[in-house]
Design an enzyme around this catalytic site. Structure first.
Site, short mmCIF file in Angstrom:
data_model
loop_
_atom_site.label_atom_id
_atom_site.label_comp_id
_atom_site.label_asym_id
_atom_site.label_seq_id
_atom_site.Cartn_x
_atom_site.Cartn_y
_atom_site.Cartn_z
N ASP A 81 -50.30 -11.10 -67.24
CA ASP A 81 -49.50 -12.25 -66.86
C ASP A 81 -50.38 -12.56 -65.42
O ASP A 81 -50.94 -11.81 -64.79
CB ASP A 81 -48.18 -11.97 -66.54
CG ASP A 81 -47.47 -13.27 -66.89
OD1 ASP A 81 -47.80 -14.36 -66.70
OD2 ASP A 81 -46.05 -13.12 -66.60
N ASP B 263 -42.79 -10.59 -75.52
CA ASP B 263 -43.01 -9.63 -74.51
C ASP B 263 -41.55 -9.58 -73.95
O ASP B 263 -40.81 -10.58 -73.61
CB ASP B 263 -43.88 -9.75 -73.60
CG ASP B 263 -43.59 -10.45 -72.42
OD1 ASP B 263 -43.76 -11.95 -72.42
OD2 ASP B 263 -43.12 -10.38 -71.51
N CYS C 146 -33.92 5.30 -88.40
CA CYS C 146 -35.28 5.46 -87.41
C CYS C 146 -36.15 6.65 -87.67
O CYS C 146 -35.30 7.86 -87.58
CB CYS C 146 -34.75 4.94 -86.12
SG CYS C 146 -36.10 5.30 -84.98
N CYS D 102 -38.12 8.18 -85.65
CA CYS D 102 -38.70 8.16 -84.33
C CYS D 102 -38.40 9.72 -83.78
O CYS D 102 -37.67 10.24 -84.41
CB CYS D 102 -38.50 7.19 -83.07
SG CYS D 102 -36.85 7.63 -82.24
N CYS E 146 -34.89 10.11 -82.83
CA CYS E 146 -33.66 10.19 -83.82
C CYS E 146 -34.13 11.69 -84.62
O CYS E 146 -33.12 12.17 -85.29
CB CYS E 146 -33.97 8.92 -84.54
SG CYS E 146 -33.37 7.74 -83.53
N HIS F 146 -36.80 5.73 -77.96
CA HIS F 146 -36.11 5.32 -79.32
C HIS F 146 -36.29 3.81 -79.36
O HIS F 146 -36.92 2.94 -80.16
CB HIS F 146 -35.01 5.73 -79.40
CG HIS F 146 -34.13 4.90 -80.16
ND1 HIS F 146 -34.28 4.99 -81.87
CD2 HIS F 146 -33.13 3.87 -80.22
CE1 HIS F 146 -33.39 4.08 -82.50
NE2 HIS F 146 -32.97 3.50 -81.57
ZN LIG Z 1 -35.18 6.32 -83.22
#
Ligand SMILES: [Zn+2]
Length: 381
Positions: A110, A283, A321, A323, A326, A352
């Site tokens: 930016d 963003d 999820c 990830c 998780c 997460h």
């Molecule tokens: Zn997650």
């Protein structure tokens, strides 16, 4: 005008990068939703794209390596803030921002226009540029469109943003008019002074929440040879309905062959809605900022992990999820971390949320490519 001579405004004949090699390839549309590929000097970036914010060359509570593992292909830093500290010479000495951070994928920067709404930084402005208060040494600093282009080129961003005059939400008609006119003049000055062949340059349209002015600004910016077009001055406090109304105006005017970037949007539901209108890039600090306050994204909506109902909840934050958070931790554990103010709770939730939102963009993209975006969108409404 103070000690600065306005350059003669003769926008040179600039060849947008895609006139040589297709810089943005639109692969598929489903309704107005689009899936594409943006080519940058650091590889291809798939759209729809959500970019986490690394204002000072760092995400908040998410390691760069974790963002990469999450599939983040691009983020946005703030070139003006980085020019104040560590300073352009430090970044140049390292070989550019990518090497300084050890990141070999895409980086947007930016320009500093967003800092116009910062009470800490902004002092005053005129047609030449913006006076800021350097927060580190308290000295006055002057940013012009030409200086912004030089900073963004020097630190080696893949995509630079033109310096714009962003009005605060609620500005009166006169201020909106002034801001849109100045944004147009500065856009031409940015194009005139942009020299990098490797770096893409996106223009930004303003206009606040006034339909007429937003339309005019979008038309003015679209008339210039930018590589992409951004919707600026939205998601700054206006009602969501109004924001989407303004976004639709911009998207109906911006060239369809170019990437279209809605700045400042970061909640899952709003992202899906904006994708359905034809926005490609986004963003926001929302996923990590809200995570620091206990908010986790889930496929059934956002949850506040600090609430007592999660004290004995042994499920992961989101059952769908995949990830690392998780896979390894329960809501009960993360609830506990927030209750006892262990900072690791912020780290787990932020990580997460970045995984979740990156995967959300990948799923939206797949739905568009498969012609199933409308069904996909219904899950979020
Ligand atoms: Zn997650």
């Amino acid at each position: 005008m103070v000690g600065f001579e306005l350059p003669k405004l003769v926008t040179r004949v600039r060849v947008p990068a895609d006139a040589l090699i297709p810089m943005f390839k639109l692969q598929s549309t489903d309704g107005k939703a689009r899936a594409g590929i943006l080519k940058t000097a650091h590889g291809k970036v798939r759209t729809p794209l959500f970019m986490p914010v690394a204002t000072k060359a760092s995400f908040k509570w998410v390691a760069l390596q974790d963002a990469e593992k999450a599939g983040v292909e691009c983020f946005i830093s703030n070139s003006y803030i980085l020019s104040l500290r560590p300073g352009v010479p430090v970044i140049k000495k390292a070989g550019g921002l990518h090497k300084f951070m050890n990141w070999d994928k895409g980086i947007f920067t930016d320009s500093g226009g967003f800092q116009l709404i910062s009470d800490e930084l902004f002092l005053k402005m005129n047609d030449s540029g913006i006076y800021f208060r350097n927060p580190f040494d308290k000295n006055r600093d002057f940013l012009t469109p030409e200086k912004s282009m030089q900073i963004q080129e020097d630190i080696g961003a893949d995509v630079a943003m033109a310096l714009d005059d962003m009005p605060r939400y609620g500005s009166n008609a006169k201020r909106l008019e002034e801001s849109a006119a100045r944004t147009f003049e500065w856009a031409k000055r940015c194009l005139d002074s942009h020299n990098s062949k490797k770096q893409l340059l996106f223009g930004i349209a303003q206009g606040g929440t006034n339909k007429k002015r937003r339309k005019k600004s979008a038309e003015q910016i679209s008339s210039l040879p930018f590589d992409g077009f951004a919707l600026g001055g939205l998601a700054v406090g206006e009602p969501k309905k109004k924001m989407m109304e303004m976004a639709k105006i911009n998207l109906s005017i911006f060239p369809g062959k170019s990437p279209r970037y809605l700045m400042g949007l970061g909640s899952p539901k709003e992202l899906i809605e904006a994708i359905s209108f034809g926005a490609d890039i986004f963003d926001s600090c929302f996923p990590t900022r809200t995570a620091r306050h206990g908010l986790a994204f889930t496929c059934k909506g956002n949850i506040d992990i600090s609430k007592g109902k999660f004290k004995l909840d042994l499920k992961p934050l989101d059952e769908k999820c995949g990830c690392p958070v998780c896979k390894s931790h329960s809501r009960s554990y993360i609830h506990h971390l927030f209750k006892v103010k262990e900072e690791n709770g912020k780290l787990l939730l932020s990580t997460h949320n970045i995984y979740f939102i990156t995967k959300l963009m990948q799923d939206a993209r797949k739905a568009i490519l498969d012609g199933k975006f409308i069904t996909f969108k219904k899950k979020f409404t």
